[in-house]
Design an enzyme around this catalytic site. Structure first.
Site, PDB file in Angstrom:
ATOM      1  N   HIS A   1      30.280  38.060  49.268  1.00 24.49           N
ATOM      2  CA  HIS A   1      30.273  39.513  49.064  1.00 24.49           C
ATOM      3  C   HIS A   1      29.731  40.172  50.331  1.00 24.49           C
ATOM      4  CE1 HIS A   1      30.521  39.400  44.519  1.00 24.49           C
ATOM      5  NE2 HIS A   1      30.136  38.164  44.770  1.00 24.49           N
TER       6      HIS A   1
ATOM      7  N   VAL B   1      33.429  34.044  39.308  1.00 22.63           N
ATOM      8  CA  VAL B   1      34.785  33.585  39.647  1.00 22.63           C
ATOM      9  C   VAL B   1      34.688  32.204  40.321  1.00 22.63           C
ATOM     10  CG1 VAL B   1      36.865  34.061  40.998  1.00 22.63           C
ATOM     11  CG2 VAL B   1      35.663  35.946  39.876  1.00 22.63           C
TER      12      VAL B   1
ATOM     13  N   ASP C   1      36.242  44.767  46.133  1.00 20.08           N
ATOM     14  CA  ASP C   1      35.835  44.300  44.803  1.00 20.08           C
ATOM     15  C   ASP C   1      36.306  45.313  43.757  1.00 20.08           C
ATOM     16  OD1 ASP C   1      33.421  42.175  43.754  1.00 20.08           O
ATOM     17  OD2 ASP C   1      34.011  43.794  42.410  1.00 20.08           O
ATOM     18  N   ILE C   2      36.784  44.814  42.638  1.00 29.19           N
ATOM     19  CA  ILE C   2      37.312  45.668  41.571  1.00 29.19           C
ATOM     20  C   ILE C   2      36.196  46.472  40.885  1.00 29.19           C
ATOM     21  CG2 ILE C   2      37.145  44.044  39.607  1.00 29.19           C
ATOM     22  CD1 ILE C   2      40.062  44.770  38.956  1.00 29.19           C
TER      23      ILE C   2
ATOM     24  N   ASN D   1      27.002  34.050  45.609  1.00 26.84           N
ATOM     25  CA  ASN D   1      26.434  33.605  44.340  1.00 26.84           C
ATOM     26  C   ASN D   1      26.978  32.219  44.050  1.00 26.84           C
ATOM     27  OD1 ASN D   1      25.233  36.167  43.857  1.00 26.84           O
ATOM     28  ND2 ASN D   1      27.210  36.950  43.143  1.00 26.84           N
TER      29      ASN D   1
ATOM     30  N   HIS E   1      33.554  32.465  47.472  1.00 24.88           N
ATOM     31  CA  HIS E   1      33.736  33.794  48.072  1.00 24.88           C
ATOM     32  C   HIS E   1      32.383  34.341  48.496  1.00 24.88           C
ATOM     33  CE1 HIS E   1      32.988  34.379  43.765  1.00 24.88           C
ATOM     34  NE2 HIS E   1      32.392  35.497  44.105  1.00 24.88           N
TER      35      HIS E   1
HETATM   36  P1  5GP Z   1      30.675  36.430  41.551  1.00 23.59           P
HETATM   37  O1  5GP Z   1      29.718  36.876  40.499  1.00 23.59           O
HETATM   38  O2  5GP Z   1      31.578  35.319  41.074  1.00 23.59           O
HETATM   39  O3  5GP Z   1      29.994  36.133  42.851  1.00 23.59           O
HETATM   40  O4  5GP Z   1      31.575  37.701  41.852  1.00 23.59           O
HETATM   41  C1  5GP Z   1      32.904  37.840  41.498  1.00 23.59           C
HETATM   42  C2  5GP Z   1      33.332  39.227  41.908  1.00 23.59           C
HETATM   43  O5  5GP Z   1      34.736  39.313  41.776  1.00 23.59           O
HETATM   44  C3  5GP Z   1      32.734  40.356  41.064  1.00 23.59           C
HETATM   45  O6  5GP Z   1      32.004  41.243  41.906  1.00 23.59           O
HETATM   46  C4  5GP Z   1      33.937  41.012  40.416  1.00 23.59           C
HETATM   47  O7  5GP Z   1      33.816  42.410  40.299  1.00 23.59           O
HETATM   48  C5  5GP Z   1      35.067  40.602  41.339  1.00 23.59           C
HETATM   49  N1  5GP Z   1      36.355  40.489  40.672  1.00 23.59           N
HETATM   50  C6  5GP Z   1      36.637  39.836  39.515  1.00 23.59           C
HETATM   51  N2  5GP Z   1      37.937  39.922  39.206  1.00 23.59           N
HETATM   52  C7  5GP Z   1      38.511  40.653  40.210  1.00 23.59           C
HETATM   53  C8  5GP Z   1      39.843  41.078  40.455  1.00 23.59           C
HETATM   54  O8  5GP Z   1      40.783  40.834  39.693  1.00 23.59           O
HETATM   55  N3  5GP Z   1      40.055  41.801  41.594  1.00 23.59           N
HETATM   56  C9  5GP Z   1      39.046  42.105  42.455  1.00 23.59           C
HETATM   57  N4  5GP Z   1      39.366  42.822  43.536  1.00 23.59           N
HETATM   58  N5  5GP Z   1      37.776  41.716  42.256  1.00 23.59           N
HETATM   59  C10 5GP Z   1      37.507  41.002  41.143  1.00 23.59           C
END
Ligand code: 5GP
Length: 116
Positions: free
Chosen positions: A103, A97, A30-31, A88, A101
């Site tokens: 985590h 996103v 994760d970024i 999520n 996916h």
């Molecule tokens: P969500 O809240 O949708 O479950 O989590 C999306 C996750 O994607 C977040 O933890 C965010 O930090 C990660 N994320 C968003 N953009 C990027 C990216 O460009 N690269 C990576 N490696 N992670 C990302």
């Protein structure tokens, strides 16, 4: 055509730090990590949500996501002490996103549990 940030990573248009890849899943760091180990298990084929994924009858792939979580947890050394696997979904779940996916977090004692 749908092109969210994970689709771009899968296509190689954006860089990522991958720890596992096969024809069905990509696992990246994760970024914005929320723990020493914070990985994202991402289906290669675009699916907006679990709803969407299940409608296409991807039961085997859903099982495979758990198998990969288990395998990667061992690979990165968090299996012994433990970890959390989180998805999520939607507005209330806080998904950002729009590409299904999971985590995988570990590497320290994790924060307060939502489910007691
Ligand atoms: P969500 O809240 O949708 O479950 O989590 C999306 C996750 O994607 C977040 O933890 C965010 O930090 C990660 N994320 C968003 N953009 C990027 C990216 O460009 N690269 C990576 N490696 N992670 C990302």
């Amino acid at each position: 055509m749908i092109s969210d940030v994970f689709c771009k990573i899968i296509k190689g248009e954006l860089k990522s730090d991958a720890v596992y890849k096969d024809d069905d899943f990509l696992v990246i760091k994760d970024i914005n990590p929320q723990a020493p180990v914070h990985l994202l298990i991402i289906p290669v084929k675009h699916h907006f949500s679990l709803e969407d994924f299940m409608e296409e009858g991807n039961l085997e792939l859903l099982g495979k996501a758990l198998i990969i979580a288990h395998k990667v947890a061992h690979q990165v050394g968090i299996a012994e002490k433990g970890y959390r696997l989180i998805m999520n979904e939607g507005e209330y779940g806080g998904k950002l996103v729009p590409h299904l996916h999971f985590h995988l977090l570990g590497g320290k004692r994790l924060g307060p549990k939502i489910v007691k």
